[in-house]
Write a protein that holds these residues in place. Sequence first.
Motif, PDB file in Angstrom:
ATOM      1  N   SER A  78       0.327  -1.273  -0.181  1.00 15.15           N
ATOM      2  CA  SER A  78      -0.644  -0.050   0.009  1.00 15.15           C
ATOM      3  C   SER A  78       1.135   1.648  -0.152  1.00 15.15           C
ATOM      4  CB  SER A  78      -0.447   0.402   1.111  1.00 15.15           C
ATOM      5  OG  SER A  78      -0.075  -0.048   1.918  1.00 15.15           O
ATOM      6  N   LEU A  79       1.691   0.829   0.737  1.00 16.00           N
ATOM      7  CA  LEU A  79       3.152   2.289   0.905  1.00 16.00           C
ATOM      8  C   LEU A  79       3.680   2.300  -0.441  1.00 16.00           C
ATOM      9  CD1 LEU A  79       3.007   2.728   4.164  1.00 16.00           C
ATOM     10  CD2 LEU A  79       1.615   4.311   3.349  1.00 16.00           C
ATOM     11  N   GLY A  80       4.408   0.875  -1.044  1.00 17.01           N
ATOM     12  CA  GLY A  80       5.598   0.645  -1.462  1.00 17.01           C
ATOM     13  C   GLY A  80       6.859   0.689  -0.903  1.00 17.01           C
ATOM     14  N   VAL A  81       6.894   0.196  -0.175  1.00 12.84           N
ATOM     15  CA  VAL A  81       7.784   0.062   0.621  1.00 12.84           C
ATOM     16  C   VAL A  81       8.397  -1.579   1.241  1.00 12.84           C
ATOM     17  CG1 VAL A  81       9.163   0.803   3.555  1.00 12.84           C
ATOM     18  CG2 VAL A  81       7.416   2.750   2.117  1.00 12.84           C
ATOM     19  N   THR A  82       9.693  -1.714   0.806  1.00 12.51           N
ATOM     20  CA  THR A  82      10.690  -2.759   1.303  1.00 12.51           C
ATOM     21  C   THR A  82      11.603  -2.542   2.584  1.00 12.51           C
ATOM     22  OG1 THR A  82      10.227  -3.463  -1.223  1.00 12.51           O
ATOM     23  CG2 THR A  82      11.702  -5.018   0.295  1.00 12.51           C
ATOM     24  N   GLU A  83      11.393  -3.414   3.812  1.00 13.57           N
ATOM     25  CA  GLU A  83      11.943  -3.421   4.584  1.00 13.57           C
ATOM     26  C   GLU A  83      12.655  -5.008   5.105  1.00 13.57           C
ATOM     27  OE1 GLU A  83      11.230  -3.375   9.391  1.00 13.57           O
ATOM     28  OE2 GLU A  83       9.437  -3.478   8.031  1.00 13.57           O
ATOM     29  N   ILE A  84      14.130  -4.301   4.710  1.00 13.44           N
ATOM     30  CA  ILE A  84      15.427  -5.149   5.022  1.00 13.44           C
ATOM     31  C   ILE A  84      15.359  -4.966   6.208  1.00 13.44           C
ATOM     32  CG2 ILE A  84      18.196  -5.623   4.810  1.00 13.44           C
ATOM     33  CD1 ILE A  84      15.538  -5.627   2.635  1.00 13.44           C
ATOM     34  N   ALA A  85      16.006  -6.676   7.479  1.00 13.20           N
ATOM     35  CA  ALA A  85      15.480  -6.848   8.553  1.00 13.20           C
ATOM     36  C   ALA A  85      16.645  -7.260   8.463  1.00 13.20           C
ATOM     37  CB  ALA A  85      14.624  -7.371   9.184  1.00 13.20           C
TER      38      ALA A  85
END
Length: 203
Positions: A78-85
Amino acid sequence: MTRIIGCGIVFLMLQGCGGSTTQGSKNIIGEPEPKTETEAVIENPVISEPILPSGAVTANFITKQTPFYAYVKGVDTSLGVTEIAFEDAAIPPIRIPETVGASLSSLRFNEFESDLLLVTAKIKDPNFNKYYLYQFQNGRWELVVNRFAIHKSHVSDTLIPITIDPANPGYMLRYYSVFDLDAKSELGYTWRLLSESVPYKQR
Protein backbone atom coordinates in the motif's frame (compact mmCIF):
# COMPACT_ATOMS: atom_id res chain seq x y z
CA MET A 1 15.34 -112.89 38.84
CA THR A 2 17.19 -111.32 41.72
CA ARG A 3 19.82 -109.98 39.27
CA ILE A 4 17.13 -108.29 37.14
CA ILE A 5 15.54 -106.58 40.17
CA GLY A 6 18.96 -105.39 41.36
CA CYS A 7 19.80 -103.88 37.96
CA GLY A 8 16.47 -102.04 37.97
CA ILE A 9 17.15 -100.56 41.39
CA VAL A 10 20.60 -99.41 40.28
CA PHE A 11 19.10 -97.81 37.16
CA LEU A 12 16.51 -95.90 39.18
CA MET A 13 19.18 -94.69 41.59
CA LEU A 14 21.26 -93.34 38.72
CA GLN A 15 18.24 -91.50 37.31
CA GLY A 16 17.61 -89.82 40.66
CA CYS A 17 21.21 -88.58 41.00
CA GLY A 18 23.33 -86.23 38.91
CA GLY A 19 21.68 -87.17 35.65
CA SER A 20 18.73 -84.81 36.24
CA THR A 21 18.70 -81.18 35.05
CA THR A 22 17.20 -78.13 36.64
CA GLN A 23 13.58 -77.61 35.60
CA GLY A 24 13.28 -75.22 32.70
CA SER A 25 17.02 -75.06 32.00
CA LYS A 26 18.13 -75.67 28.43
CA ASN A 27 21.85 -75.91 29.15
CA ILE A 28 23.69 -79.08 28.29
CA ILE A 29 25.93 -80.49 31.03
CA GLY A 30 29.56 -79.50 30.48
CA GLU A 31 28.80 -76.37 28.36
CA PRO A 32 29.14 -72.92 29.98
CA GLU A 33 26.12 -70.67 30.05
CA PRO A 34 26.48 -68.03 27.31
CA LYS A 35 27.32 -64.54 28.55
CA THR A 36 25.34 -61.55 27.42
CA GLU A 37 27.55 -58.53 26.81
CA THR A 38 26.06 -55.04 26.87
CA GLU A 39 27.71 -52.72 24.35
CA ALA A 40 27.96 -49.08 25.32
CA VAL A 41 26.36 -46.88 22.64
CA ILE A 42 27.90 -43.43 22.38
CA GLU A 43 25.58 -40.99 20.67
CA ASN A 44 27.10 -37.98 18.94
CA PRO A 45 25.31 -34.76 19.83
CA VAL A 46 23.21 -33.38 16.99
CA ILE A 47 24.12 -29.78 16.23
CA SER A 48 21.28 -28.13 14.37
CA GLU A 49 22.16 -25.35 11.96
CA PRO A 50 20.07 -22.17 12.24
CA ILE A 51 17.34 -21.97 9.63
CA LEU A 52 17.87 -18.85 7.56
CA PRO A 53 14.95 -16.94 6.07
CA SER A 54 14.46 -17.40 2.36
CA GLY A 55 16.88 -15.25 0.35
CA ALA A 56 18.97 -14.30 3.40
CA VAL A 57 22.62 -13.36 2.94
CA THR A 58 25.29 -13.69 5.67
CA ALA A 59 28.39 -11.48 5.76
CA ASN A 60 30.77 -9.49 7.98
CA PHE A 61 28.75 -6.29 7.87
CA ILE A 62 30.41 -5.01 11.06
CA THR A 63 34.20 -5.10 11.40
CA LYS A 64 35.65 -7.60 13.88
CA GLN A 65 32.25 -8.96 14.87
CA THR A 66 30.44 -12.22 14.23
CA PRO A 67 28.84 -12.40 10.77
CA PHE A 68 25.06 -12.08 10.72
CA TYR A 69 22.41 -12.38 8.05
CA ALA A 70 20.18 -9.86 6.32
CA TYR A 71 16.82 -10.75 4.80
CA VAL A 72 13.76 -9.19 3.21
CA LYS A 73 11.29 -9.02 6.08
CA GLY A 74 8.33 -7.85 4.06
CA VAL A 75 6.79 -5.46 1.56
CA ASP A 76 4.12 -2.89 2.33
CA THR A 77 2.35 -2.81 -1.03
CA SER A 78 0.00 0.00 0.00
CA LEU A 79 2.92 2.33 0.75
CA GLY A 80 5.40 0.81 -1.68
CA VAL A 81 8.04 0.16 0.99
CA THR A 82 10.39 -2.84 1.25
CA GLU A 83 11.86 -3.62 4.67
CA ILE A 84 15.26 -5.26 5.13
CA ALA A 85 15.83 -6.75 8.59
CA PHE A 86 18.73 -8.53 10.27
CA GLU A 87 19.53 -11.54 12.44
CA ASP A 88 20.41 -9.25 15.33
CA ALA A 89 17.23 -7.36 16.20
CA ALA A 90 19.38 -4.57 17.64
CA ILE A 91 20.58 -3.73 14.12
CA PRO A 92 18.26 -1.05 12.69
CA PRO A 93 16.23 -2.17 9.66
CA ILE A 94 16.38 -0.58 6.22
CA ARG A 95 13.12 0.68 4.69
CA ILE A 96 13.33 1.44 0.98
CA PRO A 97 10.51 3.56 -0.48
CA GLU A 98 9.06 3.22 -3.98
CA THR A 99 9.92 -0.47 -4.16
CA VAL A 100 7.87 -3.68 -4.29
CA GLY A 101 10.42 -6.29 -3.22
CA ALA A 102 14.14 -6.98 -3.34
CA SER A 103 16.92 -9.54 -3.41
CA LEU A 104 20.12 -9.27 -1.37
CA SER A 105 23.81 -9.96 -1.89
CA SER A 106 27.08 -8.89 -0.29
CA LEU A 107 30.18 -7.35 -1.83
CA ARG A 108 33.68 -7.30 -0.44
CA PHE A 109 36.38 -4.80 -1.44
CA ASN A 110 39.79 -4.20 0.12
CA GLU A 111 39.03 -0.49 0.28
CA PHE A 112 36.32 -1.13 2.89
CA GLU A 113 36.82 -2.57 6.36
CA SER A 114 33.56 -4.53 6.26
CA ASP A 115 31.33 -6.22 3.72
CA LEU A 116 28.80 -4.11 1.84
CA LEU A 117 25.12 -4.92 1.44
CA LEU A 118 23.81 -4.71 -2.14
CA VAL A 119 20.04 -4.48 -2.45
CA THR A 120 18.58 -5.23 -5.87
CA ALA A 121 15.15 -3.66 -5.57
CA LYS A 122 12.07 -4.23 -7.68
CA ILE A 123 10.13 -1.18 -8.75
CA LYS A 124 6.75 -0.69 -10.39
CA ASP A 125 8.37 -0.65 -13.82
CA PRO A 126 9.15 -4.37 -14.35
CA ASN A 127 11.81 -3.55 -16.95
CA PHE A 128 14.25 -2.13 -14.43
CA ASN A 129 16.13 -3.10 -11.28
CA LYS A 130 17.17 -0.37 -8.89
CA TYR A 131 20.36 -0.85 -6.85
CA TYR A 132 21.22 0.36 -3.35
CA LEU A 133 24.69 -0.18 -1.88
CA TYR A 134 24.89 0.10 1.93
CA GLN A 135 27.64 0.09 4.55
CA PHE A 136 26.97 -0.17 8.28
CA GLN A 137 28.76 2.64 10.06
CA ASN A 138 28.11 5.00 12.95
CA GLY A 139 25.37 2.66 14.18
CA ARG A 140 23.27 2.89 11.03
CA TRP A 141 23.10 1.86 7.36
CA GLU A 142 24.40 4.49 4.96
CA LEU A 143 24.42 4.57 1.17
CA VAL A 144 27.93 4.24 -0.25
CA VAL A 145 26.84 5.85 -3.54
CA ASN A 146 23.53 7.17 -4.82
CA ARG A 147 21.00 4.61 -6.06
CA PHE A 148 21.10 3.66 -9.75
CA ALA A 149 19.04 1.60 -12.21
CA ILE A 150 19.83 -1.00 -14.87
CA HIS A 151 17.48 -2.24 -17.59
CA LYS A 152 16.75 -5.95 -17.21
CA SER A 153 17.93 -6.65 -20.75
CA HIS A 154 21.44 -5.77 -19.51
CA VAL A 155 21.33 -7.92 -16.38
CA SER A 156 23.31 -11.17 -16.53
CA ASP A 157 24.95 -13.64 -14.16
CA THR A 158 28.37 -12.13 -14.92
CA LEU A 159 27.45 -8.49 -14.51
CA ILE A 160 28.62 -6.92 -11.24
CA PRO A 161 26.55 -3.72 -11.03
CA ILE A 162 29.19 -1.79 -9.10
CA THR A 163 32.86 -2.28 -8.27
CA ILE A 164 36.00 -0.34 -7.38
CA ASP A 165 37.36 1.88 -10.14
CA PRO A 166 41.01 0.78 -10.44
CA ALA A 167 41.94 3.95 -12.31
CA ASN A 168 40.55 6.38 -9.73
CA PRO A 169 41.27 5.90 -6.00
CA GLY A 170 38.23 6.77 -3.91
CA TYR A 171 35.87 6.10 -6.81
CA MET A 172 33.59 3.24 -7.78
CA LEU A 173 32.63 2.15 -11.26
CA ARG A 174 28.91 1.54 -11.63
CA TYR A 175 26.73 0.57 -14.57
CA TYR A 176 23.48 2.16 -15.65
CA SER A 177 21.09 1.99 -18.60
CA VAL A 178 20.09 4.76 -21.02
CA PHE A 179 18.20 4.68 -24.28
CA ASP A 180 19.33 6.06 -27.61
CA LEU A 181 17.09 6.92 -30.53
CA ASP A 182 17.34 4.12 -33.06
CA ALA A 183 15.43 4.26 -36.34
CA LYS A 184 16.13 0.60 -36.97
CA SER A 185 14.35 -0.48 -33.80
CA GLU A 186 10.60 -1.13 -33.77
CA LEU A 187 10.39 0.95 -30.60
CA GLY A 188 12.36 3.80 -32.11
CA TYR A 189 15.06 3.54 -29.46
CA THR A 190 17.59 1.07 -28.03
CA TRP A 191 18.69 0.56 -24.44
CA ARG A 192 22.44 0.82 -23.94
CA LEU A 193 24.55 -0.19 -20.95
CA LEU A 194 27.01 2.50 -19.87
CA SER A 195 29.32 2.96 -16.89
CA GLU A 196 30.44 5.93 -14.85
CA SER A 197 32.99 6.59 -12.13
CA VAL A 198 31.51 8.09 -8.96
CA PRO A 199 33.08 8.94 -5.59
CA TYR A 200 32.09 6.75 -2.68
CA LYS A 201 31.61 7.74 0.93
CA GLN A 202 34.46 6.77 3.24
CA ARG A 203 34.75 6.75 7.02
